[in-house]
Scaffold this motif. Structure first.
Motif, mmCIF file in Angstrom:
data_model
loop_
_atom_site.group_PDB
_atom_site.id
_atom_site.type_symbol
_atom_site.label_atom_id
_atom_site.label_comp_id
_atom_site.label_asym_id
_atom_site.label_seq_id
_atom_site.Cartn_x
_atom_site.Cartn_y
_atom_site.Cartn_z
ATOM 1 N N LEU A 167 0.829 -1.198 0.000
ATOM 2 C CA LEU A 167 0.000 0.000 0.000
ATOM 3 C C LEU A 167 0.866 1.250 0.000
ATOM 4 N N GLN A 168 0.420 2.245 -0.711
ATOM 5 C CA GLN A 168 1.061 3.553 -0.678
ATOM 6 C C GLN A 168 0.418 4.398 0.411
ATOM 7 N N ALA A 169 1.134 5.386 0.900
ATOM 8 C CA ALA A 169 0.571 6.291 1.890
ATOM 9 C C ALA A 169 -0.712 6.906 1.349
ATOM 10 N N GLY A 170 -1.765 6.889 2.160
ATOM 11 C CA GLY A 170 -3.050 7.416 1.737
ATOM 12 C C GLY A 170 -3.981 6.388 1.126
ATOM 13 N N SER A 171 -3.502 5.162 0.918
ATOM 14 C CA SER A 171 -4.360 4.109 0.362
ATOM 15 C C SER A 171 -5.512 3.808 1.303
ATOM 16 N N LYS A 172 -6.691 3.594 0.737
ATOM 17 C CA LYS A 172 -7.889 3.287 1.510
ATOM 18 C C LYS A 172 -8.249 1.812 1.345
ATOM 19 N N VAL A 173 -8.644 1.186 2.453
ATOM 20 C CA VAL A 173 -9.013 -0.232 2.454
ATOM 21 C C VAL A 173 -10.423 -0.365 3.000
ATOM 22 N N GLN A 174 -11.307 -1.021 2.247
ATOM 23 C CA GLN A 174 -12.672 -1.264 2.687
ATOM 24 C C GLN A 174 -13.042 -2.718 2.429
ATOM 25 N N PHE A 175 -14.180 -3.134 2.990
ATOM 26 C CA PHE A 175 -14.635 -4.520 2.901
ATOM 27 C C PHE A 175 -16.101 -4.541 2.489
ATOM 28 N N ALA A 176 -16.464 -5.492 1.628
ATOM 29 C CA ALA A 176 -17.855 -5.587 1.179
ATOM 30 C C ALA A 176 -18.252 -7.051 1.052
#
Length: 210
Positions: A167-176
């Motif tokens: 991941l790069q700085a600022g990357s967002k991780v979500q789950f669905a």
């Protein structure tokens, strides 16, 4: 916030307090407290089947037992204030504060509105990175990994999965979650059993450089 630089030592090099702090204390401090966060699933029982729905979580330290959730670096678990879906302050994602390899874990309990014996429920969860919209379908489109939890009864499923991603700085991780075998899906249902809540969580931890 950044990763401390690893400096080489010169032969017979004289050190002062500033160099020792930079080369030893700063590095040890970072390794003792790397970027990491954990959030607990917020009960939701109206997720539509046959479509992806984003999984909601409690903001850090609002799930009812202090210390169950955390963020070692500020800003890793942003809060949506009184979001329309849950009607209250909600956490939906992690944000990586620095570049690196991150271990991402999701564990949870889901219940369906349709009872199916013989382990025939078709339910799976996607782990998305840098979604272009705040929707479950967008999480699925940006998925870097996915898993299917095991069916434990004719209408419940539980289990988890761990993946390591760059991941790069600022990357967002979500789950669905998506379920093709039930018109409605529930998640972290503490009105069904308290273990559904405490067993439903997501965690992220920096484990190394890229």
């Amino acid at each position: 916030m950044s990763i401390p630089s690893i400096e080489t030592w010169g032969e017979r090099e004289l050190e002062d307090a500033a160099r020792l702090n930079r080369r030893i204390s700063d590095v040890h401090g970072f390794l003792q407290r790397p970027p990491a966060a954990r959030m607990v699933g917020m009960a939701r029982k109206d997720m539509a089947g046959k479509a992806f729905s984003v999984l909601p979580f409690y903001p850090v330290n609002t799930e009812g037992v202090s210390g169950t959730s955390y963020q070692s670096w500020p800003g890793m678990v942003p809060v949506t204030t009184k979001d329309k879906t849950m009607g209250r302050d909600t956490a939906w994602q992690f944000i990586a504060p620095i570049d690196g390899r991150y271990r991402i874990t999701l564990n949870g309990a889901w219940n369906t509105s349709t009872s199916l014996a013989d382990n025939r429920h078709a339910l799976w969860v996607g782990i998305g990175v840098n979604m272009d919209k705040g929707t479950g379908e967008s999480v699925a489109a940006a998925a870097v990994d996915a898993f299917s939890p095991s069916q434990s009864t004719s209408y419940t499923l539980n289990g988890g999965h761990t993946t390591i991603q760059q991941l790069q700085a600022g990357s967002k991780v979500q789950f669905a979650v998506n379920c093709l075998s039930s018109p409605l899906v529930g998640w972290a249902r503490d009105d069904v059993t308290a273990q559904y809540k405490w067993g439903s969580f997501a965690e992220i931890r920096w484990v190394g450089t890229l």
